[in-house]
Design a protein around this motif. Structure first.
Motif, mmCIF file in Angstrom:
data_model
loop_
_atom_site.group_PDB
_atom_site.id
_atom_site.type_symbol
_atom_site.label_atom_id
_atom_site.label_comp_id
_atom_site.label_asym_id
_atom_site.label_seq_id
_atom_site.Cartn_x
_atom_site.Cartn_y
_atom_site.Cartn_z
ATOM 1 N N GLU A 3 -0.724 11.352 -8.046
ATOM 2 C CA GLU A 3 -1.677 10.357 -8.530
ATOM 3 C C GLU A 3 -1.013 8.976 -8.613
ATOM 4 N N LEU A 4 0.266 8.946 -9.003
ATOM 5 C CA LEU A 4 1.004 7.686 -9.046
ATOM 6 C C LEU A 4 1.097 7.070 -7.651
ATOM 7 N N MET A 5 1.373 7.909 -6.668
ATOM 8 C CA MET A 5 1.430 7.427 -5.288
ATOM 9 C C MET A 5 0.068 6.910 -4.848
ATOM 10 N N ARG A 6 -0.988 7.596 -5.244
ATOM 11 C CA ARG A 6 -2.339 7.168 -4.884
ATOM 12 C C ARG A 6 -2.676 5.816 -5.520
ATOM 13 N N HIS A 7 -2.330 5.645 -6.787
ATOM 14 C CA HIS A 7 -2.578 4.367 -7.449
ATOM 15 C C HIS A 7 -1.813 3.231 -6.767
ATOM 16 N N THR A 8 -0.590 3.514 -6.330
ATOM 17 C CA THR A 8 0.207 2.500 -5.633
ATOM 18 C C THR A 8 -0.433 2.133 -4.302
ATOM 19 N N ILE A 9 -0.891 3.141 -3.585
ATOM 20 C CA ILE A 9 -1.564 2.895 -2.300
ATOM 21 C C ILE A 9 -2.803 2.028 -2.498
ATOM 22 N N GLU A 10 -3.612 2.369 -3.482
ATOM 23 C CA GLU A 10 -4.836 1.590 -3.731
ATOM 24 C C GLU A 10 -4.498 0.165 -4.170
ATOM 25 N N TYR A 11 -3.404 0.017 -4.919
ATOM 26 C CA TYR A 11 -2.968 -1.319 -5.348
ATOM 27 C C TYR A 11 -2.552 -2.163 -4.144
ATOM 28 N N ILE A 12 -1.775 -1.562 -3.242
ATOM 29 C CA ILE A 12 -1.301 -2.291 -2.056
ATOM 30 C C ILE A 12 -2.470 -2.638 -1.131
ATOM 31 N N LYS A 13 -3.461 -1.760 -1.052
ATOM 32 C CA LYS A 13 -4.623 -2.012 -0.194
ATOM 33 C C LYS A 13 -5.314 -3.325 -0.551
ATOM 34 N N ARG A 14 -5.279 -3.706 -1.809
ATOM 35 C CA ARG A 14 -5.985 -4.901 -2.259
ATOM 36 C C ARG A 14 -5.220 -6.190 -1.971
ATOM 37 N N LYS A 15 -3.978 -6.044 -1.517
ATOM 38 C CA LYS A 15 -3.199 -7.213 -1.148
ATOM 39 C C LYS A 15 -3.654 -7.726 0.220
ATOM 40 N N PRO A 16 -3.523 -9.031 0.489
ATOM 41 C CA PRO A 16 -3.967 -9.577 1.780
ATOM 42 C C PRO A 16 -3.333 -8.890 2.985
ATOM 43 N N TYR A 17 -2.063 -8.469 2.832
ATOM 44 C CA TYR A 17 -1.344 -7.825 3.934
ATOM 45 C C TYR A 17 -1.287 -6.308 3.744
ATOM 46 N N GLY A 18 -2.025 -5.786 2.756
ATOM 47 C CA GLY A 18 -1.902 -4.383 2.383
ATOM 48 C C GLY A 18 -2.229 -3.407 3.500
ATOM 49 N N LYS A 19 -3.366 -3.607 4.156
ATOM 50 C CA LYS A 19 -3.781 -2.662 5.196
ATOM 51 C C LYS A 19 -2.822 -2.680 6.377
ATOM 52 N N LYS A 20 -2.332 -3.872 6.715
ATOM 53 C CA LYS A 20 -1.369 -3.973 7.806
ATOM 54 C C LYS A 20 -0.072 -3.250 7.454
ATOM 55 N N LEU A 21 0.306 -3.315 6.178
ATOM 56 C CA LEU A 21 1.536 -2.662 5.728
ATOM 57 C C LEU A 21 1.388 -1.146 5.754
ATOM 58 N N LEU A 22 0.239 -0.647 5.305
ATOM 59 C CA LEU A 22 0.030 0.805 5.200
ATOM 60 C C LEU A 22 -0.303 1.460 6.524
ATOM 61 N N ILE A 23 -0.665 0.673 7.547
ATOM 62 C CA ILE A 23 -1.001 1.267 8.842
ATOM 63 C C ILE A 23 0.216 1.961 9.442
ATOM 64 N N LYS A 24 1.426 1.534 9.013
ATOM 65 C CA LYS A 24 2.656 2.152 9.524
ATOM 66 C C LYS A 24 2.787 3.606 9.058
ATOM 67 N N VAL A 25 2.111 3.923 7.944
ATOM 68 C CA VAL A 25 2.216 5.280 7.382
ATOM 69 C C VAL A 25 0.809 5.843 7.154
ATOM 70 N N LYS A 26 -0.084 5.597 8.084
ATOM 71 C CA LYS A 26 -1.481 5.988 7.885
ATOM 72 C C LYS A 26 -1.648 7.494 7.715
ATOM 73 N N ASP A 27 -0.845 8.293 8.407
ATOM 74 C CA ASP A 27 -0.961 9.752 8.263
ATOM 75 C C ASP A 27 -0.537 10.196 6.874
ATOM 76 N N GLU A 28 0.572 9.631 6.375
ATOM 77 C CA GLU A 28 1.044 9.977 5.031
ATOM 78 C C GLU A 28 0.046 9.522 3.966
ATOM 79 N N VAL A 29 -0.524 8.337 4.163
ATOM 80 C CA VAL A 29 -1.515 7.818 3.218
ATOM 81 C C VAL A 29 -2.728 8.739 3.159
ATOM 82 N N LYS A 30 -3.177 9.212 4.315
ATOM 83 C CA LYS A 30 -4.335 10.120 4.358
ATOM 84 C C LYS A 30 -4.046 11.415 3.610
ATOM 85 N N LEU A 31 -2.824 11.939 3.765
ATOM 86 C CA LEU A 31 -2.450 13.174 3.062
ATOM 87 C C LEU A 31 -2.480 12.977 1.548
#
Length: 438
Positions: free
Chosen positions: A193-221
């Motif tokens: 849940e902590l990891m999920r909250h961090t992911i959702e927090y980063i998503k709201r940043k202007p560069y968040g989606k671009k940053l998380l696209i590098k680990v899209k499979d891990e994020v989905k899991l």
């Protein structure tokens, strides 16, 4: 804000640190292990496994009336005092080499600026965010984190411990339900849940989606494994993770990720460094960055054993005795070459370094060894021929078949901007690797 900027592997008079005297008093002669316990984030995550940086290494070591810095680069803060440690190749301008190593090894955006002090804390926070994909990927290689948690139920399917107080509160008059709790092995736990909250927090940043696209499979899991996620539970999840840190050695990557997530989620501009005695910051192991960068340049012609992951472990002796991890072993065995990456000054590559590489050369029947180091003076390679004979018998002469070469990659010091530095580095990289293709 008071800012002092120094360089790695340098020595300065103690008087130069007077403007950050409080911060200096806290970090001077303290080991990396001690600073980690006090809140400083050290990369890579397991200092004790690194070869050229150790837990007992100091950021600033007292030497008479001077302080000597080591192989680390990054930022430290305490109150209104900031210390920026740049690479020794930055000259008077920005630290292009540090940025270049981060860009190549960790795919960092261009955010390194050690001059401006106004946004030092924001820059520190950006470092933490940009490290998240690396730590997430490393942790998820162990699989999703699963642990026992206690779920509370109120139905007619009793499988665990009956909760009498809750049952009386909820089920009078009795309609067939029983309040009980059950301990279950679940992916949807406080760490996930902590990891999920961090992911959702980063998503709201202007560069968040671009940053998380590098680990899209891990994020989905992570998202799929946390159906119980609720945005308003963040503070509760943070407190649970502060009290229950990962303890099992097998999941040490998850411990590092947990620490990083807590730092990110607890960050507020007005709270960073809160407390009269709190020190904070992020430090990078320059030796590790340099070794991984060199590997990117020569991986087609050299094997790269890795002591952190246990990949490519070698043994000195029969019977599985004498574990060693040479930095680089040439793929071509005729002739075999042993190379060692050193983030050191040329003059500091000395006796212990010689003995180590010579032992590796003897083990792999190699006639040639190399030290691969960053070169600022643009000096020529230094080739050292191994001696034979003894001073007792007065017959010492150099051999003509076994040598070690100090081979430097020349770092451009006159670049006007990062684009120019990158272009010049490409040229130097080609010249640097050409000796191994000859």
């Amino acid at each position: 804000m008071k800012l002092l900027r120094i360089k790695d592997n340098s020595q300065q008079k103690k008087d130069a640190f007077s403007q950050v005297a409080k911060l200096t008093g806290i970090i001077a002669d303290k080991t990396l292990e001690q600073l980690e316990r006090e809140g400083v984030f050290v990369f890579p995550e397991t200092v004790k496994d690194a070869k050229d940086i150790t837990q007992d290494q100091m950021i600033l070591q007292s030497v008479n009336d001077t302080y000597r810095s080591g192989n680390v680069m990054g930022f430290l803060g305490y109150g209104d005092e900031r210390l920026a440690i740049a690479s020794r190749f930055c000259g008077e301008g920005e630290d292009y080499l540090f940025q270049y190593l981060l860009d190549k090894v960790l795919d960092f955006p261009n955010i390194v600026d050690l001059d401006a002090d106004a946004n030092q804390d924001n820059r520190l926070f950006n470092f933490l965010l940009f490290l998240f994909p690396h730590y997430l990927k490393a942790a998820m290689r162990k699989g999703l984190f699963k642990k026992y948690i206690r779920h509370r139920y109120n139905d007619g399917n009793v499988k665990g411990t009956i909760d009498v107080a809750r049952h009386i509160k909820k089920n009078i008059p009795f309609v067939g339900n029983v309040a009980y709790s059950q301990r279950e092995f679940s992916y949807d736990n406080s760490l996930m849940e902590l990891m999920r909250h961090t992911i959702e927090y980063i998503k709201r940043k202007p560069y968040g989606k671009k940053l998380l696209i590098k680990v899209k499979d891990e994020v989905k899991l992570v998202i799929d494994a946390t159906p119980g996620y609720e945005p308003y539970d963040r503070q509760k999840i943070i407190e649970q993770n502060k009290k229950n840190t990962v303890r099992h050695a097998y999941f040490r990557e998850y411990l590092a990720l947990q620490r990083l997530c807590l730092l990110i989620l607890r960050h507020q501009r007005h709270q960073i460094g809160t407390g009269a005695r709190q020190i904070y910051g992020i430090l990078f192991d320059g030796a590790w960055l340099w070794e991984e960068y060199i590997n990117l340049l020569i991986k087609d012609i050299f094997y790269h054993p890795m002591n952190k992951s246990g990949k490519g472990a070698q043994r000195l002796f029969d019977g599985n005795v004498g574990l060693i991890y040479p930095d680089f072993i040439s793929r071509n065995s005729e002739p075999r070459i042993i190379a060692d990456a050193k983030y050191k000054l040329l003059g500091n590559i000395g006796n212990r370094d010689y003995l180590q590489v010579l032992a590796y050369m003897f083990r792999f029947d190699a006639k040639a060894g190399y030290y691969l180091y960053p070169e600022a003076e643009w000096s020529d390679d230094l080739k050292l021929w191994l001696n034979r004979g003894s001073t007792y018998e007065k017959n010492v002469v150099p051999r003509d078949d076994i040598s070690i070469t100090k081979h430097g990659l020349k770092i451009p010091m006159d670049a006007q901007n990062y684009s120019e530095f990158t272009a010049k580095m490409k040229v130097q990289e080609q010249e640097f690797t050409s000796v191994f293709y000859a």
